[in-house]
Design a protein around this motif. Structure first.
Motif, PDB file in Angstrom:
ATOM      1  N   UNK A 136       1.955  -3.560 -10.950  1.00 25.83           N
ATOM      2  CA  UNK A 136       3.258  -2.896 -10.934  1.00 25.83           C
ATOM      3  C   UNK A 136       4.400  -3.910 -10.967  1.00 25.83           C
ATOM      4  N   UNK A 137       4.280  -4.950 -10.170  1.00 20.65           N
ATOM      5  CA  UNK A 137       5.305  -6.003 -10.168  1.00 20.65           C
ATOM      6  C   UNK A 137       5.398  -6.647 -11.547  1.00 20.65           C
ATOM      7  N   UNK A 138       4.259  -6.927 -12.159  1.00 20.09           N
ATOM      8  CA  UNK A 138       4.233  -7.526 -13.500  1.00 20.09           C
ATOM      9  C   UNK A 138       4.927  -6.619 -14.516  1.00 20.09           C
ATOM     10  N   UNK A 139       4.594  -5.335 -14.478  1.00 24.21           N
ATOM     11  CA  UNK A 139       5.192  -4.382 -15.414  1.00 24.21           C
ATOM     12  C   UNK A 139       6.705  -4.282 -15.215  1.00 24.21           C
ATOM     13  N   UNK A 176       0.824  -1.206   0.000  1.00 24.71           N
ATOM     14  CA  UNK A 176       0.000   0.000   0.000  1.00 24.71           C
ATOM     15  C   UNK A 176       0.860   1.259   0.000  1.00 24.71           C
ATOM     16  N   UNK A 177       1.873   1.310   0.838  1.00 22.85           N
ATOM     17  CA  UNK A 177       2.711   2.508   0.890  1.00 22.85           C
ATOM     18  C   UNK A 177       3.490   2.687  -0.408  1.00 22.85           C
ATOM     19  N   UNK A 178       3.846   1.585  -1.059  1.00 22.09           N
ATOM     20  CA  UNK A 178       4.507   1.670  -2.368  1.00 22.09           C
ATOM     21  C   UNK A 178       3.600   2.372  -3.375  1.00 22.09           C
ATOM     22  N   UNK A 179       2.337   1.971  -3.406  1.00 25.67           N
ATOM     23  CA  UNK A 179       1.386   2.574  -4.343  1.00 25.67           C
ATOM     24  C   UNK A 179       1.132   4.035  -3.997  1.00 25.67           C
ATOM     25  N   UNK A 212      -5.150  -1.187  -3.205  1.00 27.01           N
ATOM     26  CA  UNK A 212      -3.706  -1.246  -3.447  1.00 27.01           C
ATOM     27  C   UNK A 212      -3.217  -2.565  -4.026  1.00 27.01           C
ATOM     28  N   UNK A 213      -3.792  -3.670  -3.570  1.00 28.98           N
ATOM     29  CA  UNK A 213      -3.255  -4.972  -3.962  1.00 28.98           C
ATOM     30  C   UNK A 213      -3.254  -5.199  -5.473  1.00 28.98           C
ATOM     31  N   UNK A 214      -4.362  -4.971  -6.185  1.00 34.07           N
ATOM     32  CA  UNK A 214      -4.328  -5.160  -7.644  1.00 34.07           C
ATOM     33  C   UNK A 214      -3.324  -4.233  -8.326  1.00 34.07           C
ATOM     34  N   UNK A 215      -3.266  -2.975  -7.888  1.00 38.25           N
ATOM     35  CA  UNK A 215      -2.325  -2.022  -8.483  1.00 38.25           C
ATOM     36  C   UNK A 215      -0.882  -2.459  -8.246  1.00 38.25           C
ATOM     37  N   UNK A 216      -0.624  -2.976  -7.061  1.00 35.02           N
ATOM     38  CA  UNK A 216       0.734  -3.417  -6.750  1.00 35.02           C
ATOM     39  C   UNK A 216       1.130  -4.624  -7.589  1.00 35.02           C
ATOM     40  N   UNK A 217       0.230  -5.585  -7.737  1.00 30.18           N
ATOM     41  CA  UNK A 217       0.533  -6.776  -8.540  1.00 30.18           C
ATOM     42  C   UNK A 217       0.761  -6.406 -10.006  1.00 30.18           C
ATOM     43  N   UNK A 232       7.362   9.599  -1.053  1.00 34.14           N
ATOM     44  CA  UNK A 232       8.345   8.825  -1.812  1.00 34.14           C
ATOM     45  C   UNK A 232       9.766   9.182  -1.378  1.00 34.14           C
ATOM     46  N   UNK A 233      10.052  10.470  -1.268  1.00 36.54           N
ATOM     47  CA  UNK A 233      11.391  10.896  -0.857  1.00 36.54           C
ATOM     48  C   UNK A 233      11.688  10.498   0.582  1.00 36.54           C
ATOM     49  N   UNK A 234      10.670  10.549   1.428  1.00 33.82           N
ATOM     50  CA  UNK A 234      10.861  10.137   2.816  1.00 33.82           C
ATOM     51  C   UNK A 234      11.285   8.677   2.893  1.00 33.82           C
TER      52      UNK A 234
END
Length: 234
Positions: A221-224, A24-27, A214-219, A36-38
């Motif tokens: 992202x990993x795929x991409x 979630x925090x990644x997304x 977050x979970x679908x967006x993260x997965x 992001x910078x933090x």
């Protein structure tokens, strides 16, 4: 590795910021540059989520272990008790902090504890920030634990780190509630099955919505990143 890093921190006596990252925090960080910078500028950034463990394995072939905020807190608290240090808790309500104080003071008699409950609001005023900094700096803790939830706590530390008089600054969010036992962490058998995220999703609708979003967006992202050869920080 984490143990080595912490021992080095205590030896070098330099300010060290410890943050955690999950799916979630990644997304969230992808659309929040301050957050992001933090995270990127953390001295130690730990994988507090099975999604990050999956990402490390899928993209880099690395087998890493999840280190939850509660685990970080327990480890640092033991070090603090062994070394007779000072710990300050910034965040949560007065009632929650009182429960934390009563619980920890009994079992960690070598630690000097300090606490402050900031106003509950989305954005702190300059006066709020001064009050928080004054409370922390007057106490001058060896370890400052932040419990204002992500990304608020990480961004606050990032924006004020040069003004904070603490050797270690560790953002642990919901762990304050786990310590006070106002909320329960998942049982150990659930954690061992790598399903702590699922257990937490049933504890609050806010967390359920977070995982659904977050979970679908993260997965994806990993795929991409895996199949289109992008880098995680792009």
């Amino acid at each position: 590795m984490f143990n080595d890093d912490i021992n080095t921190i205590f030896i070098n006596n330099e300010q060290t910021i410890i943050n955690t990252i999950n799916a979630h925090s990644y997304i969230v960080a992808k659309s929040d540059n301050v957050f992001k910078n933090a995270l990127l500028e953390s001295d130690i950034l730990l994988p507090d989520g099975e999604g990050i463990v999956l990402m490390a394995r899928a993209l880099m072939g690395e087998k890493i272990k999840k280190i939850a905020g509660a685990d970080i807190h327990s480890y640092l608290l033991k070090e603090a008790n062994d070394k007779t240090l000072k710990c300050f808790y910034l965040g949560a309500s007065e009632s929650t902090l009182k429960l934390i104080k009563n619980k920890l003071s009994k079992n960690h008699t070598n630690i000097t504890f300090g606490f402050y409950s900031p106003p509950f609001k989305d954005v702190f005023s300059e006066s709020d920030n001064r009050d928080m900094l004054n409370k922390v700096n007057e106490f001058a803790p060896d370890i400052l634990f932040m419990g204002m939830t992500a990304p608020k706590q990480e961004k606050w530390v990032h924006n004020h780190k040069d003004q904070i008089n603490s050797k270690i600054i560790c953002s642990i969010g919901a762990v304050f509630d786990f310590i006070a036992e106002t909320k329960k962490r998942a049982p150990e058998w659930v954690i061992n099955l790598k399903l702590e995220w699922l257990y937490r999703s049933f504890t609050a609708w806010r967390l359920t919505k977070r995982y659904i979003y977050s979970t679908p967006l993260f997965l994806i992202e990993v795929y991409k990143l895996k199949y289109f050869k992008k880098q995680p920080n792009d």
